[in-house]
Enzyme design. Structure first.
Site, short mmCIF file in Angstrom:
data_model
loop_
_atom_site.label_atom_id
_atom_site.label_comp_id
_atom_site.label_asym_id
_atom_site.label_seq_id
_atom_site.Cartn_x
_atom_site.Cartn_y
_atom_site.Cartn_z
N LYS A 9 -4.37 0.81 -14.27
CA LYS A 9 -4.56 1.64 -13.09
C LYS A 9 -5.41 2.87 -13.41
O LYS A 9 -5.15 3.58 -14.37
CB LYS A 9 -3.18 2.09 -12.56
CG LYS A 9 -3.27 2.96 -11.31
CD LYS A 9 -1.88 3.47 -10.91
CE LYS A 9 -1.97 4.40 -9.71
NZ LYS A 9 -0.67 4.98 -9.34
N ASP A 20 -1.53 6.63 -13.90
CA ASP A 20 -0.13 6.99 -14.19
C ASP A 20 0.82 5.80 -14.21
O ASP A 20 2.01 5.98 -13.99
CB ASP A 20 0.34 7.99 -13.12
CG ASP A 20 0.28 7.37 -11.73
OD1 ASP A 20 -0.80 6.91 -11.33
OD2 ASP A 20 1.31 7.32 -11.04
N CYS A 21 0.32 4.59 -14.46
CA CYS A 21 1.21 3.42 -14.41
C CYS A 21 1.93 3.24 -15.76
O CYS A 21 1.29 2.97 -16.77
CB CYS A 21 0.39 2.18 -14.08
SG CYS A 21 1.27 0.64 -14.35
N LYS A 48 -9.73 -1.90 -4.72
CA LYS A 48 -9.78 -2.87 -5.82
C LYS A 48 -11.10 -3.64 -5.81
O LYS A 48 -11.52 -4.12 -4.75
CB LYS A 48 -8.60 -3.84 -5.72
CG LYS A 48 -7.27 -3.16 -5.95
CD LYS A 48 -6.12 -4.06 -5.53
CE LYS A 48 -4.83 -3.27 -5.52
NZ LYS A 48 -3.75 -3.95 -4.82
N VAL A 61 -1.62 -4.46 -11.46
CA VAL A 61 -1.94 -4.07 -12.84
C VAL A 61 -0.62 -3.86 -13.58
O VAL A 61 0.40 -3.61 -12.93
CB VAL A 61 -2.77 -2.75 -12.88
CG1 VAL A 61 -4.18 -2.98 -12.42
CG2 VAL A 61 -2.10 -1.63 -12.10
N SER A 74 3.57 -7.02 -17.21
CA SER A 74 3.67 -6.40 -18.54
C SER A 74 4.63 -7.13 -19.48
O SER A 74 4.38 -7.21 -20.68
CB SER A 74 4.06 -4.92 -18.42
OG SER A 74 5.34 -4.76 -17.86
N HIS A 160 7.23 9.89 -17.42
CA HIS A 160 7.28 10.02 -15.95
C HIS A 160 8.50 10.83 -15.54
O HIS A 160 8.42 11.70 -14.67
CB HIS A 160 7.30 8.64 -15.29
CG HIS A 160 5.94 8.05 -15.13
ND1 HIS A 160 5.36 7.80 -13.91
CD2 HIS A 160 5.02 7.68 -16.05
CE1 HIS A 160 4.14 7.30 -14.08
NE2 HIS A 160 3.92 7.22 -15.37
N TRP A 208 3.57 9.95 -7.74
CA TRP A 208 4.93 9.93 -7.19
C TRP A 208 5.04 10.64 -5.83
O TRP A 208 5.98 10.36 -5.08
CB TRP A 208 5.91 10.58 -8.18
CG TRP A 208 6.24 9.68 -9.33
CD1 TRP A 208 5.82 9.79 -10.61
CD2 TRP A 208 7.05 8.49 -9.29
NE1 TRP A 208 6.30 8.76 -11.39
CE2 TRP A 208 7.06 7.95 -10.59
CE3 TRP A 208 7.74 7.82 -8.28
CZ2 TRP A 208 7.74 6.77 -10.91
CZ3 TRP A 208 8.44 6.65 -8.60
CH2 TRP A 208 8.42 6.15 -9.90
N LYS A 211 5.98 8.77 -2.63
CA LYS A 211 7.33 8.16 -2.67
C LYS A 211 8.40 9.24 -2.49
O LYS A 211 9.43 9.02 -1.84
CB LYS A 211 7.53 7.42 -3.99
CG LYS A 211 6.54 6.28 -4.20
CD LYS A 211 6.71 5.63 -5.56
CE LYS A 211 5.70 4.52 -5.79
NZ LYS A 211 4.35 5.01 -6.07
#
Length: 214
Positions: A9, A20-21, A48, A61, A74, A160, A208, A211
Protein backbone atom coordinates in the site's frame (compact mmCIF):
# COMPACT_ATOMS: atom_id res chain seq x y z
CA UNK A 1 17.34 -16.15 -9.04
CA UNK A 2 14.92 -13.46 -10.25
CA UNK A 3 14.31 -10.53 -7.95
CA UNK A 4 11.03 -10.94 -6.06
CA UNK A 5 8.36 -8.37 -6.90
CA UNK A 6 6.10 -7.25 -4.09
CA UNK A 7 3.14 -4.85 -4.05
CA UNK A 8 2.31 -2.85 -0.92
CA UNK A 9 0.00 0.00 0.00
CA UNK A 10 1.16 3.51 -0.86
CA UNK A 11 0.64 6.21 1.75
CA UNK A 12 -2.71 8.01 1.76
CA UNK A 13 -2.14 11.28 -0.07
CA UNK A 14 1.49 10.39 -0.84
CA UNK A 15 1.56 7.74 -3.61
CA UNK A 16 5.39 7.68 -3.71
CA UNK A 17 5.81 6.74 -0.04
CA UNK A 18 5.35 3.41 1.75
CA UNK A 19 1.94 3.41 3.43
CA UNK A 20 0.48 2.20 6.66
CA UNK A 21 -0.58 -1.41 6.00
CA UNK A 22 0.75 -3.68 8.80
CA UNK A 23 0.20 -6.80 6.68
CA UNK A 24 2.35 -5.31 3.90
CA UNK A 25 5.09 -4.43 6.37
CA UNK A 26 5.01 -7.99 7.71
CA UNK A 27 5.89 -9.29 4.23
CA UNK A 28 8.66 -6.70 3.76
CA UNK A 29 10.09 -7.53 7.21
CA UNK A 30 10.20 -11.21 6.27
CA UNK A 31 12.06 -10.47 3.02
CA UNK A 32 14.49 -8.13 4.83
CA UNK A 33 15.21 -10.61 7.64
CA UNK A 34 15.96 -13.28 5.03
CA UNK A 35 18.07 -10.88 2.93
CA UNK A 36 15.95 -11.57 -0.15
CA UNK A 37 16.34 -8.82 -2.80
CA UNK A 38 12.98 -7.44 -3.93
CA UNK A 39 11.44 -4.83 -6.17
CA UNK A 40 8.83 -2.71 -4.41
CA UNK A 41 5.64 -1.57 -6.18
CA UNK A 42 3.57 1.03 -4.32
CA UNK A 43 -0.16 0.65 -4.96
CA UNK A 44 -2.45 3.64 -4.52
CA UNK A 45 -5.55 1.97 -3.07
CA UNK A 46 -7.72 4.99 -3.97
CA UNK A 47 -6.72 4.66 -7.62
CA UNK A 48 -5.56 1.10 -8.26
CA UNK A 49 -3.63 0.63 -11.51
CA UNK A 50 -5.37 -1.38 -14.22
CA UNK A 51 -2.52 -3.91 -14.43
CA UNK A 52 -2.86 -4.61 -10.70
CA UNK A 53 -6.60 -5.25 -10.88
CA UNK A 54 -5.95 -7.63 -13.78
CA UNK A 55 -3.33 -9.48 -11.71
CA UNK A 56 -5.28 -9.34 -8.40
CA UNK A 57 -8.98 -8.82 -9.26
CA UNK A 58 -9.93 -8.19 -5.60
CA UNK A 59 -7.28 -5.42 -5.57
CA UNK A 60 -5.91 -6.34 -2.13
CA UNK A 61 -2.40 -5.75 -0.81
CA UNK A 62 0.10 -7.14 -0.12
CA UNK A 63 0.78 -9.34 -3.13
CA UNK A 64 3.96 -11.06 -4.30
CA UNK A 65 5.00 -12.37 -7.70
CA UNK A 66 6.13 -15.98 -7.56
CA UNK A 67 6.94 -17.85 -10.78
CA UNK A 68 5.16 -15.24 -12.91
CA UNK A 69 2.00 -15.48 -10.79
CA UNK A 70 0.73 -12.79 -8.38
CA UNK A 71 -0.27 -14.16 -4.98
CA UNK A 72 -2.18 -12.13 -2.33
CA UNK A 73 -2.67 -12.76 1.44
CA UNK A 74 0.16 -12.11 3.91
CA UNK A 75 -0.24 -15.54 5.61
CA UNK A 76 0.16 -17.35 2.29
CA UNK A 77 3.00 -15.05 1.18
CA UNK A 78 5.02 -15.47 4.40
CA UNK A 79 4.61 -19.26 4.14
CA UNK A 80 5.83 -19.20 0.54
CA UNK A 81 8.84 -17.05 1.43
CA UNK A 82 9.75 -19.46 4.25
CA UNK A 83 9.48 -22.43 1.88
CA UNK A 84 11.41 -20.80 -0.97
CA UNK A 85 14.10 -19.11 1.15
CA UNK A 86 14.53 -21.39 4.19
CA UNK A 87 17.64 -19.57 5.54
CA UNK A 88 17.59 -18.12 8.10
CA UNK A 89 14.57 -20.09 9.36
CA UNK A 90 11.84 -17.84 10.76
CA UNK A 91 9.16 -20.37 11.70
CA UNK A 92 7.81 -19.80 15.21
CA UNK A 93 7.71 -22.88 17.50
CA UNK A 94 4.17 -24.23 17.06
CA UNK A 95 3.32 -23.90 20.78
CA UNK A 96 4.05 -20.15 20.57
CA UNK A 97 2.66 -19.43 17.09
CA UNK A 98 -0.54 -17.77 18.35
CA UNK A 99 1.09 -15.63 21.07
CA UNK A 100 -0.02 -12.02 20.67
CA UNK A 101 -2.50 -12.85 17.90
CA UNK A 102 -5.48 -11.26 19.70
CA UNK A 103 -3.74 -7.94 20.35
CA UNK A 104 -4.56 -6.39 16.97
CA UNK A 105 -8.35 -7.07 17.02
CA UNK A 106 -8.46 -5.89 20.66
CA UNK A 107 -6.60 -2.71 19.70
CA UNK A 108 -8.97 -2.00 16.77
CA UNK A 109 -12.03 -2.46 18.97
CA UNK A 110 -10.67 -0.11 21.65
CA UNK A 111 -9.54 2.46 19.06
CA UNK A 112 -13.03 2.61 17.50
CA UNK A 113 -14.84 2.52 20.86
CA UNK A 114 -16.92 5.54 21.82
CA UNK A 115 -18.02 4.00 25.14
CA UNK A 116 -15.41 4.02 27.95
CA UNK A 117 -17.38 1.38 29.87
CA UNK A 118 -17.64 -1.21 27.07
CA UNK A 119 -14.67 -3.25 28.36
CA UNK A 120 -12.59 -2.78 25.18
CA UNK A 121 -9.70 -1.09 27.01
CA UNK A 122 -9.59 -3.86 29.62
CA UNK A 123 -9.67 -6.52 26.90
CA UNK A 124 -6.59 -4.94 25.28
CA UNK A 125 -4.83 -4.65 28.66
CA UNK A 126 -5.53 -8.35 29.29
CA UNK A 127 -3.95 -9.31 25.95
CA UNK A 128 -0.89 -7.11 26.62
CA UNK A 129 -0.54 -8.62 30.10
CA UNK A 130 -0.59 -12.12 28.59
CA UNK A 131 2.15 -11.09 26.15
CA UNK A 132 4.16 -9.50 28.97
CA UNK A 133 4.01 -12.71 31.02
CA UNK A 134 4.98 -14.82 28.00
CA UNK A 135 7.98 -12.58 27.25
CA UNK A 136 9.06 -12.67 30.89
CA UNK A 137 9.14 -16.47 30.75
CA UNK A 138 10.35 -17.05 27.20
CA UNK A 139 11.72 -13.74 25.77
CA UNK A 140 13.24 -11.56 24.56
CA UNK A 141 11.28 -12.61 21.45
CA UNK A 142 8.09 -14.69 21.28
CA UNK A 143 10.02 -17.84 20.37
CA UNK A 144 13.04 -17.15 22.60
CA UNK A 145 16.44 -15.74 21.67
CA UNK A 146 15.80 -15.32 17.94
CA UNK A 147 13.23 -13.33 16.02
CA UNK A 148 10.60 -15.44 14.23
CA UNK A 149 7.49 -15.04 12.06
CA UNK A 150 5.22 -14.29 15.04
CA UNK A 151 7.35 -11.25 15.94
CA UNK A 152 7.38 -10.02 12.35
CA UNK A 153 3.58 -10.25 12.27
CA UNK A 154 3.13 -8.47 15.60
CA UNK A 155 5.75 -5.69 15.20
CA UNK A 156 3.81 -3.59 12.62
CA UNK A 157 0.59 -4.04 14.62
CA UNK A 158 2.27 -2.80 17.81
CA UNK A 159 3.52 0.21 15.83
CA UNK A 160 -0.06 0.99 14.75
CA UNK A 161 -1.24 0.52 18.34
CA UNK A 162 1.41 2.93 19.66
CA UNK A 163 0.83 5.62 17.03
CA UNK A 164 -2.96 5.44 16.68
CA UNK A 165 -3.87 5.10 20.37
CA UNK A 166 -1.34 7.77 21.27
CA UNK A 167 -2.87 10.16 18.73
CA UNK A 168 -6.59 9.46 19.04
CA UNK A 169 -6.86 8.54 22.73
CA UNK A 170 -3.68 9.87 24.37
CA UNK A 171 -3.15 6.24 25.48
CA UNK A 172 0.13 4.42 26.00
CA UNK A 173 1.06 0.87 27.04
CA UNK A 174 1.30 0.88 30.86
CA UNK A 175 4.86 1.08 32.20
CA UNK A 176 4.13 -1.96 34.38
CA UNK A 177 4.32 -4.11 31.23
CA UNK A 178 8.10 -3.72 31.23
CA UNK A 179 8.71 -6.84 29.13
CA UNK A 180 6.40 -5.55 26.40
CA UNK A 181 8.21 -2.19 26.44
CA UNK A 182 11.60 -3.91 26.04
CA UNK A 183 10.16 -6.08 23.27
CA UNK A 184 8.74 -3.10 21.37
CA UNK A 185 12.08 -1.28 21.64
CA UNK A 186 13.89 -4.37 20.38
CA UNK A 187 11.56 -4.77 17.38
CA UNK A 188 11.36 -1.10 16.38
CA UNK A 189 15.15 -0.65 16.53
CA UNK A 190 15.88 -3.52 14.12
CA UNK A 191 17.29 -2.43 10.77
CA UNK A 192 14.57 -4.40 8.96
CA UNK A 193 11.87 -2.46 10.83
CA UNK A 194 13.46 0.94 10.23
CA UNK A 195 13.69 0.16 6.50
CA UNK A 196 10.08 -1.01 6.11
CA UNK A 197 7.97 1.07 8.52
CA UNK A 198 5.51 3.68 7.18
CA UNK A 199 7.47 6.68 5.90
CA UNK A 200 5.76 8.98 8.45
CA UNK A 201 3.60 8.37 11.53
CA UNK A 202 1.02 10.75 10.06
CA UNK A 203 0.30 8.15 7.36
CA UNK A 204 -0.75 5.71 10.09
CA UNK A 205 -3.01 8.38 11.62
CA UNK A 206 -4.50 9.23 8.21
CA UNK A 207 -5.16 5.54 7.58
CA UNK A 208 -7.11 5.10 10.82
CA UNK A 209 -8.93 8.47 10.88
CA UNK A 210 -11.96 7.41 8.74
CA UNK A 211 -12.47 4.28 10.89
CA UNK A 212 -12.15 6.20 14.17
CA UNK A 213 -14.47 8.97 13.05
CA UNK A 214 -17.04 6.64 11.50
Amino acid sequence: MAVVEVCVKAATGAPDAVGDCPFCQRVLLTLEEKNVPYKLNLINLDNKPKWYLEAIPEGKVPAIKFEEKWIPDSDVIVGLIEQTYPTPPLSTPSEFASVGSKIFPSFVKFLKSKDPSDGSEQALLDELKTLDEHLKAHGPYIGGEKITAADLSLAPKLFHLKVALGHFKGWTIPESFSNVHKYVELLFSRESFQKTKPAKEEYVIAGWAPKVNA
